[in-house]
Design a protein around this motif. Structure first.
Motif, PDB file in Angstrom:
ATOM      1  N   PRO A  15       0.709  -1.202  -0.026  1.00 55.82           N
ATOM      2  CA  PRO A  15      -0.037  -0.010   0.126  1.00 55.82           C
ATOM      3  C   PRO A  15       0.875   1.129   0.108  1.00 55.82           C
ATOM      4  CG  PRO A  15      -0.158  -1.092   2.218  1.00 55.82           C
ATOM      5  CD  PRO A  15       0.569  -1.800   1.095  1.00 55.82           C
ATOM      6  N   VAL A  16       0.508   2.334  -0.982  1.00 54.36           N
ATOM      7  CA  VAL A  16       1.228   3.225  -0.873  1.00 54.36           C
ATOM      8  C   VAL A  16       1.051   4.273   0.448  1.00 54.36           C
ATOM      9  CG1 VAL A  16       1.492   5.694  -2.023  1.00 54.36           C
ATOM     10  CG2 VAL A  16       1.067   3.695  -3.411  1.00 54.36           C
ATOM     11  N   LYS A  17      -0.132   4.025   1.192  1.00 49.98           N
ATOM     12  CA  LYS A  17      -0.372   4.935   2.376  1.00 49.98           C
ATOM     13  C   LYS A  17      -0.182   3.618   3.421  1.00 49.98           C
ATOM     14  CE  LYS A  17      -3.432   8.527   0.751  1.00 49.98           C
ATOM     15  NZ  LYS A  17      -4.602   9.061   1.022  1.00 49.98           N
ATOM     16  N   LEU A  18       0.938   3.696   4.082  1.00 51.91           N
ATOM     17  CA  LEU A  18       1.104   2.542   4.877  1.00 51.91           C
ATOM     18  C   LEU A  18       0.604   2.760   6.291  1.00 51.91           C
ATOM     19  CD1 LEU A  18       4.966   2.560   4.014  1.00 51.91           C
ATOM     20  CD2 LEU A  18       3.438   0.562   3.694  1.00 51.91           C
ATOM     21  N   PRO A  19       0.264   1.618   6.897  1.00 51.52           N
ATOM     22  CA  PRO A  19      -0.457   1.834   8.309  1.00 51.52           C
ATOM     23  C   PRO A  19       0.593   2.367   9.198  1.00 51.52           C
ATOM     24  CG  PRO A  19      -0.517  -0.351   7.444  1.00 51.52           C
ATOM     25  CD  PRO A  19       0.434   0.416   6.547  1.00 51.52           C
ATOM     26  N   ARG A  20       0.114   3.138  10.178  1.00 50.99           N
ATOM     27  CA  ARG A  20       0.981   4.027  10.996  1.00 50.99           C
ATOM     28  C   ARG A  20       1.425   3.063  12.321  1.00 50.99           C
ATOM     29  NH1 ARG A  20       1.688   8.279   8.378  1.00 50.99           N
ATOM     30  NH2 ARG A  20       2.639   9.366  10.337  1.00 50.99           N
ATOM     31  N   LYS A  21       1.254   1.926  12.219  1.00 53.42           N
ATOM     32  CA  LYS A  21       1.885   0.838  13.135  1.00 53.42           C
ATOM     33  C   LYS A  21       3.096   0.496  12.414  1.00 53.42           C
ATOM     34  CE  LYS A  21      -0.735  -3.214  11.330  1.00 53.42           C
ATOM     35  NZ  LYS A  21       0.535  -3.768  10.561  1.00 53.42           N
ATOM     36  N   ASN A  22       3.211   0.607  11.185  1.00 48.74           N
ATOM     37  CA  ASN A  22       4.711   0.436  10.357  1.00 48.74           C
ATOM     38  C   ASN A  22       5.849   1.168  11.304  1.00 48.74           C
ATOM     39  OD1 ASN A  22       2.824  -1.305   8.936  1.00 48.74           O
ATOM     40  ND2 ASN A  22       4.126  -0.962   7.043  1.00 48.74           N
ATOM     41  N   PRO A  23       6.943   0.637  11.561  1.00 46.09           N
ATOM     42  CA  PRO A  23       7.725   1.666  12.188  1.00 46.09           C
ATOM     43  C   PRO A  23       8.616   2.350  11.245  1.00 46.09           C
ATOM     44  CG  PRO A  23       8.772  -0.712  12.071  1.00 46.09           C
ATOM     45  CD  PRO A  23       7.188  -0.591  11.663  1.00 46.09           C
ATOM     46  N   VAL A  24       9.034   3.578  11.619  1.00 51.49           N
ATOM     47  CA  VAL A  24       9.729   4.619  10.952  1.00 51.49           C
ATOM     48  C   VAL A  24      10.959   3.981  11.089  1.00 51.49           C
ATOM     49  CG1 VAL A  24      10.565   6.943  10.494  1.00 51.49           C
ATOM     50  CG2 VAL A  24       8.048   6.538  11.087  1.00 51.49           C
ATOM     51  N   ARG A  25      11.966   4.076  10.073  1.00 52.07           N
ATOM     52  CA  ARG A  25      13.327   3.424  10.223  1.00 52.07           C
ATOM     53  C   ARG A  25      14.408   4.764   9.878  1.00 52.07           C
ATOM     54  NH1 ARG A  25      13.812  -1.913  11.059  1.00 52.07           N
ATOM     55  NH2 ARG A  25      12.349  -3.119  10.689  1.00 52.07           N
ATOM     56  N   ASN A  26      15.526   4.708  10.781  1.00 50.17           N
ATOM     57  CA  ASN A  26      16.617   5.655  10.283  1.00 50.17           C
ATOM     58  C   ASN A  26      17.388   5.217   9.405  1.00 50.17           C
ATOM     59  OD1 ASN A  26      15.622   7.617  12.242  1.00 50.17           O
ATOM     60  ND2 ASN A  26      16.684   6.522  13.992  1.00 50.17           N
ATOM     61  N   CYS A  27      17.675   5.929   8.170  1.00 51.65           N
ATOM     62  CA  CYS A  27      18.399   5.474   6.974  1.00 51.65           C
ATOM     63  C   CYS A  27      19.523   6.235   6.715  1.00 51.65           C
ATOM     64  CB  CYS A  27      17.408   5.242   5.933  1.00 51.65           C
ATOM     65  SG  CYS A  27      15.805   4.469   6.134  1.00 51.65           S
ATOM     66  N   ARG A  28      20.199   5.756   6.075  1.00 47.70           N
ATOM     67  CA  ARG A  28      21.578   6.593   5.461  1.00 47.70           C
ATOM     68  C   ARG A  28      21.831   6.384   3.955  1.00 47.70           C
ATOM     69  NH1 ARG A  28      24.704   9.649   8.670  1.00 47.70           N
ATOM     70  NH2 ARG A  28      26.949   8.759   8.108  1.00 47.70           N
ATOM     71  N   VAL A  29      21.827   7.503   3.343  1.00 46.60           N
ATOM     72  CA  VAL A  29      21.805   7.602   1.988  1.00 46.60           C
ATOM     73  C   VAL A  29      23.134   8.522   1.449  1.00 46.60           C
ATOM     74  CG1 VAL A  29      20.708   8.353  -0.341  1.00 46.60           C
ATOM     75  CG2 VAL A  29      19.354   7.248   1.605  1.00 46.60           C
ATOM     76  N   PHE A  30      24.200   7.973   1.010  1.00 46.18           N
ATOM     77  CA  PHE A  30      25.306   8.631   0.774  1.00 46.18           C
ATOM     78  C   PHE A  30      25.770   9.516   1.962  1.00 46.18           C
ATOM     79  CE2 PHE A  30      23.674   8.076  -3.485  1.00 46.18           C
ATOM     80  CZ  PHE A  30      24.808   7.638  -4.008  1.00 46.18           C
ATOM     81  N   GLY A  31      25.796   8.753   3.072  1.00 46.32           N
ATOM     82  CA  GLY A  31      26.168   9.306   4.448  1.00 46.32           C
ATOM     83  C   GLY A  31      25.427  10.508   4.963  1.00 46.32           C
TER      84      GLY A  31
END
Length: 336
Positions: free
Chosen positions: A136-152
């Protein structure tokens, strides 16, 4: 006069000012809209007065999942953070390791074999010998938000769930990977933190550094005259593919107009081994076309601090004015 007539007269007199206010408001609104159109017409005329046609839009491509196959579209909305077609936004989805670091075709070349689409509010993924998976494009709010790294640089993404994570991991036959989605409420990366020549207002989600990449057909043809094995434009993943101009002419475009969209040239695109991934087989060559590009497309020594030893192919653009662009639109250079 009867009591009923008197009451009606009072009501009419009370209503008359409201009616007059409505007329006055309509007249005022018309005047404002007229002035806006007049001013807009003057701006457009002024812009047309210093425009020089330099090309035509041949192809438009949105890449919803970074490093996966692009989606060719006939028209696209150009937002400050890149192309959008319906629910598909350019590089708003990202494959990551469990620790949040990005995964691209540089590490997993078979990502280029994953076909992306949209259907009934869902992102769809397909790949050889795999069943289609939907997110789903609109994800459930229960899905965790992850901290990511993109080119540092740090950026967030909402996890798309276990099913698609397992699907990607199975297809790539790799360590566990996750898929995340950049939600519009999240904080984007600043292009200026990646390359200093961008402005503080230029922002991106998961693209390398810029919301729009443009390459010309003539540039690709010029490169292919020097290669034993020809390459496709898919090796280079531009958003806007332009025809009717000379090879590498796009490098010189500082301000351009396509449809009602204004774009500002920033820096050329410094190329890496991702260009050596065969878009049809997902095999990483590591040599061509990169080695040939290095033989004649290195930067001027004065720009070595910016591009180092990477060859240049294509030009990045920032968005000065949003709007809609279409295949077949003329490309105009704004002449000072």
């Amino acid at each position: 006069m009867s009591g009923a007539q008197g009451a009606a007269g009072v009501a009419l007199r009370a209503a008359r000012p409201l009616w007059l206010w409505g007329v006055a408001a309509a007249v005022a609104l018309g005047a404002v809209l007229g002035a806006w159109r007049w001013a807009g017409g003057r701006r457009a005329a002024k812009r047309r007065g210093r425009l020089q046609r330099v090309g035509t839009v041949l192809r438009l491509t949105v890449y919803p999942v970074k490093s996966c196959r692009g989606v060719a579209v006939r028209q696209a909305e150009v937002t400050p953070m890149g192309l959008r077609s319906g629910e598909l936004r350019d590089r708003f989805w990202l494959v990551i390791k469990e620790d949040g670091h990005m995964v691209t075709a540089r590490q997993e070349p078979r990502l280029v074999l994953i076909t992306v689409g949209s259907e009934n509010g869902h992102l769809t993924l397909e790949a050889p010998e795999m069943k289609q998976v939907c997110v789903p494009v609109k994800l459930p709010r229960k899905n965790p938000v992850r901290n990511c790294r993109v080119f540092g640089l740090d950026i967030q993404g909402r996890d798309c769930g276990d099913e698609v994570a397992q699907w990607i991991t199975t297809f790539l036959n790799s360590e566990p990977y996750r898929l995340v989605y950049f939600e519009p409420s999240m904080l984007p990366r600043k292009s200026k933190d990646i390359i200093n020549l961008f402005r503080t207002t230029d922002e991106v989600a998961y693209p390398d550094c810029s919301p729009v990449l443009i390459i010309s057909e003539a540039s690709l043809e010029d490169l292919n005259t020097k290669l034993e094995k020809k390459v496709k434009i898919e090796n280079f993943r531009p958003n806007i593919f332009v025809t009717d101009c000379s090879a590498f002419e796009e490098d010189t475009w500082e301000e351009i107009l396509i449809g009602d969209v204004e774009l500002k040239g920033t820096v050329c695109c410094a190329r890496c081994i991702l260009t050596t991934v065969n878009p049809d087989t997902g095999v990483l060559d590591r040599k061509e076309p990169l080695e040939t590009l290095k033989s004649y497309r290195l930067c001027d020594p004065s720009e070595r601090h910016l591009y180092k030893s990477s060859p240049l192919f294509g030009r990045y653009f920032a968005v000065d004015r949003t709007g809609t662009i279409r295949v077949g639109d003329p490309v105009y250079k704004m002449v000072q």
